[in-house]
Write an enzyme that holds these catalytic residues in place. Structure first.
Site, PDB file in Angstrom:
ATOM      1  N   HIS A  25       0.806  -1.216   0.000  1.00  0.00           N
ATOM      2  CA  HIS A  25       0.000   0.000   0.000  1.00  0.00           C
ATOM      3  C   HIS A  25       0.841   1.268   0.000  1.00  0.00           C
ATOM      4  O   HIS A  25       0.439   2.287  -0.556  1.00  0.00           O
ATOM      5  CB  HIS A  25      -0.984  -0.027   1.173  1.00  0.00           C
ATOM      6  CG  HIS A  25      -2.136  -0.931   0.916  1.00  0.00           C
ATOM      7  ND1 HIS A  25      -2.046  -2.291   1.048  1.00  0.00           N
ATOM      8  CD2 HIS A  25      -3.399  -0.687   0.476  1.00  0.00           C
ATOM      9  CE1 HIS A  25      -3.210  -2.832   0.720  1.00  0.00           C
ATOM     10  NE2 HIS A  25      -4.039  -1.893   0.373  1.00  0.00           N
TER      11      HIS A  25
ATOM     12  N   ARG B 162     -14.356   0.099  -5.362  1.00  0.00           N
ATOM     13  CA  ARG B 162     -14.194  -1.267  -4.863  1.00  0.00           C
ATOM     14  C   ARG B 162     -14.383  -1.262  -3.353  1.00  0.00           C
ATOM     15  O   ARG B 162     -13.767  -0.455  -2.653  1.00  0.00           O
ATOM     16  CB  ARG B 162     -12.804  -1.811  -5.206  1.00  0.00           C
ATOM     17  CG  ARG B 162     -12.616  -3.276  -4.790  1.00  0.00           C
ATOM     18  CD  ARG B 162     -11.239  -3.794  -5.168  1.00  0.00           C
ATOM     19  NE  ARG B 162     -10.197  -3.208  -4.348  1.00  0.00           N
ATOM     20  CZ  ARG B 162      -8.886  -3.434  -4.511  1.00  0.00           C
ATOM     21  NH1 ARG B 162      -8.490  -4.230  -5.497  1.00  0.00           N
ATOM     22  NH2 ARG B 162      -7.999  -2.877  -3.733  1.00  0.00           N
TER      23      ARG B 162
ATOM     24  N   CYS C  17      -7.863  -4.194 -14.628  1.00  0.00           N
ATOM     25  CA  CYS C  17      -7.135  -3.353 -13.672  1.00  0.00           C
ATOM     26  C   CYS C  17      -5.872  -4.098 -13.250  1.00  0.00           C
ATOM     27  O   CYS C  17      -5.932  -5.276 -12.918  1.00  0.00           O
ATOM     28  CB  CYS C  17      -7.974  -3.084 -12.424  1.00  0.00           C
ATOM     29  SG  CYS C  17      -9.625  -2.452 -12.759  1.00  0.00           S
TER      30      CYS C  17
END
Length: 758
Positions: free
Chosen positions: A368, A511, A681
């Site tokens: 992340h 999402r 994606c």
């Protein structure tokens, strides 16, 4: 044995006087070896400095032939001096010539000396040289003398690291300030030139020799007590007590801080006559030198904990009460942050206008913090071994987020080459910006929608900058990961509304939370799992904890009042999970209408295809959803049973392999037959060559990082979609056992002059 100068304590006092004299570094080093020899009644005292080329060079001596200075060299590992450098441990011998590692250097005249004591010159666990004393008589040096020599070596280490000691010529300068190059994993594209900012700044020890040993012992005890107490306070704090991984780190700190062996070594170091700060530095440098030679990953991880704790103890000594307090580093104009590891929230705390790059000892492209780095548009490289030990605050550094390379203290030639590279990239970016308003379509008129992957408000300006069609993937979990506690419904709603406002009518696909497994929220209880990527995460967690999913769906529906809303569920493995998720959306929508809140003008529900089981349920899936997105990163990981975070295997399989391209083609074909839109994606769609292949197997919608839009569009607008399909269809159907079709696709692109280099 005590010499004419009165023993080790006197040696340290004399050493302080020598360091205070305003003389050149070489003269100071010459005085130091004379001082040591006289104090220890040694016929010889010599300093060997490790050079950039890996050789040890004699830099100063008292007792050996002075003409050998700067002429005598040996390889690291050669002779007794090389053994000390290689092992980073003292060598104490009464008959050096009988040792199998002894190496005779005739120009030095040392054959008449029998006893030998050598200690490594260490700094931050890195060997910078070797300090040696010798005697003609057969004798064993005392522990007190070894301690004194080690303390002196610390002082010499600072001289070497500061760059005071110059080399005879380029390439032969001391290793302490050498240019360093390291290769790792590219996390975020771009090139950053700037100066090092340590995420956890090290306390620089400037005073090594104590005025009052008893006072230093009291300072050490007070600092240790303060550090231990502050750790206890944090562990007793209610929020930290539930913080899973944070608590584990603090528990490790408490264990080490209360370790009697560590405390004893610190006390023994102070009793040799050095300051409390110097004692912490020396004990940790010795520990680091030993543990860096370990191959056990658990021990190496514990080294990071000890490094961190030692630095916090130094902060407690210099600023009582601040040992466990967060440190806010001041940023230079062009800052490159270097850290062992970092979470996305910590990176966002830095001033983005000054931040140019990020270097991590850990991290993968799918982490992340890497996603946030890409959102900020800064170059980032991970998996740089001992990154925090290679650099000093303020060092010049270059981060190449394309090749995954880092250059510390680069030479002028390297710096000039990268300045040219940055200028070239800037010119390319100008060319890409000129394409912003141009439709994203192939020369035969096939429209290919190019969308953004996003997850934070800082991503939103890229919509206008790139001319993207919309946001193909908004990762809602990043808001949760950068927060210190679970975001309230109102906070979530505010973010989603801001995203829709910024999109200004362009489509946005949200999402739902993809957390759990290896993506644990700081305030979320962590359940140990052997295979977290395959564990309790994403939709599984949402359906098992429906209040969490309902809250997020409610926030999305409220934010989408009067607008089109697209909600996508991740990590779906079977159609029953789709049914459960859709049911939550239906109930929340009914609740919204019942309470008189404005409903979205339309609500489309989709799923990410990233679990291979869905490949055999495509028709049932497509009956239940309005759209699908392919999560190519996870789909490839699961398809090939390869951990994408594992550097040893993550590059083993090529996304341009027949197996993977056939899988993607099947998804595109089934979605087209069902009349449902499909978007890809993931990193495969963000590279021009791979994007051409995807268009060839049927994809007309790709979502990617902002920096990839320009290069991908430049390739697509020169391509012919029908020709790509005619080329790719028989190519992926071929059964010749090839592991990759990359070479064939590259040859096709080159023959047609398509731009595939970013």
């Amino acid at each position: 044995m005590r010499g004419a100068y009165g023993g080790p304590r006197v040696l340290l006092r004399r050493l302080r006087e020598v360091m205070a004299d305003p003389v050149a570094a070489q003269e100071r080093l010459d005085r130091i070896v004379v001082l040591i020899a006289a104090n220890m009644v040694a016929e010889v005292c010599s300093v060997y400095v490790l050079r950039v080329d890996g050789d040890l060079e004699l830099y100063a001596t008292e007792g050996l032939n002075r003409e050998a200075v700067h002429r005598t060299t040996m390889h690291k590992g050669e002779g007794l001096v090389g053994l000390v450098a290689d092992e980073a441990e003292p060598v104490n011998l009464s008959d050096a010539q009988a040792h199998p590692a002894f190496s005779y250097k005739p120009e030095t005249g040392e054959e008449i000396f029998h006893s030998f004591l050598g200690v490594p010159i260490l700094r931050a666990g890195n060997t910078l040289g070797v300090l040696v004393v010798q005697n003609k008589s057969h004798r064993t040096y005392s522990d007190e003398e070894i301690e004194a020599l080690q303390t002196t070596a610390m002082v010499i280490a600072e001289m070497i690291a500061s760059g005071e000691l110059g080399g005879a010529e380029t390439g032969l300068e001391p290793v302490g300030r050498r240019p360093a190059h390291a290769g790792g994993a590219a996390l975020s594209e771009g090139i950053g030139l700037g100066h090092v900012v340590l995420h956890e700044p090290r306390v620089v020890v400037k005073t090594f020799i104590a005025e009052d040993t008893e006072a230093e012992l009291k300072r050490l005890d007070t600092a240790l007590a303060g550090l231990r107490a502050s750790i206890d306070v944090l562990l007793d704090d209610g929020e930290v007590a539930r913080a899973g991984e944070h608590r584990d780190v603090l528990e490790a700190f408490r264990m080490f801080a209360n370790d009697r062996g560590w405390g004893r070594r610190l006390h023994e170091a102070v009793q040799t006559g050095i300051t409390a700060e110097a004692a912490v530095e020396r004990v940790q440098s010795d520990t680091r030198a030993r543990m860096q030679r370990q191959t056990d990953p658990y021990l190496r991880e514990r080294l990071h904990d000890l490094d961190d704790l030692a630095n916090r103890l130094l902060r407690e000594l210099t600023a009582p009460g601040q040992g466990m307090a967060p440190v806010a580093a001041e940023l230079p104009e062009n800052a490159i942050v270097v850290a062992r590891s970092m979470g996305p929230a910590a990176l966002l705390d830095y001033d983005r206008t000054r931040l140019r790059g990020l270097v991590l000892e850990e991290g993968s492209a799918s982490s992340h913090v890497a996603i946030v780095a890409r959102a900020l548009g800064i170059a980032a490289v991970g998996q740089i071994e001992n990154a925090t030990g290679l650099v000093e605050s303020g060092d010049a550094i270059i981060v190449d987020g394309v090749s995954g390379e880092v250059h510390v203290r680069p030479t002028q030639d390297v710096e000039r080459a990268y300045v040219d590279k940055v200028r070239f990239r800037a010119r390319k970016q100008e060319q890409y910006r000129a394409l912003r308003e141009r439709p994203s379509a192939t020369i035969d008129g096939a429209e290919v929608k190019l969308l953004l992957n996003a997850g934070l408000l800082v991503d939103l300006p890229h919509l206008a900058e790139t001319g993207a069609h919309g946001i193909g993937l908004f990762r809602t979990e990043l808001q949760f990961m950068v927060a210190s506690s679970m975001p309230k419904t109102a906070a979530q709603q505010q973010l989603y509304r801001a995203v829709l406002d910024a999109a200004d009518g362009r489509p946005v696909t949200f999402r739902t939370l993809d957390v759990g497994g290896d993506k644990i929220l700081p305030y979320m209880h962590r359940e140990p799992e052997e295979n977290p990527a395959l564990g309790w995460r994403a939709i599984r967690l949402g359906l098992d904890r429906p209040a969490l999913l309902r809250t997020q769906v409610r926030a999305l529906l409220n934010a989408g009042g009067g607008r089109d809303l697209r909600i996508m569920f991740p990590m779906v493995a079977c159609v029953s999970e789709i049914d459960g998720a859709r049911d939550i959306v239906r109930r929340e929508l009914a609740r919204l209408v019942k309470h008189g809140h404005p409903a979205p003008s339309s609500v489309e529900v989709g799923v990410m295809i990233e679990v291979p089981s869905l490949l055999f349920q495509l028709d049932e899936v497509l009956e239940r959803v309005d759209f699908v997105s392919v999560g190519s990163n996870d789909l490839m990981q699961f398809l090939f049973a390869v951990d994408r975070g594992n550097a040893r295997v993550s590059g083993r399989f090529d996304p341009l392999s027949p197996a993977f391209l056939r899988t993607l083609a099947r998804i595109a074909d089934r979605a087209k037959a069902a009349g449902k839109p499909v978007t890809l994606c993931g990193e495969i769609g963000a590279r021009p060559l791979e994007a051409l292949a995807l268009v060839g197997v049927g994809y007309r919608s790709l979502s990617m990082s902002p920096a990839s839009i320009g290069p991908v569009k430049a390739a697509l607008i020169e391509a012919d979609a029908a020709e790509l399909a005619a080329f790719m269809t028989p190519l992926i159907a071929r059964a010749d056992g090839k592991a990759s079709l990359r070479a064939e696709i590259e040859a096709f692109a080159a023959k047609r002059g398509l731009q595939v280099a970013p």
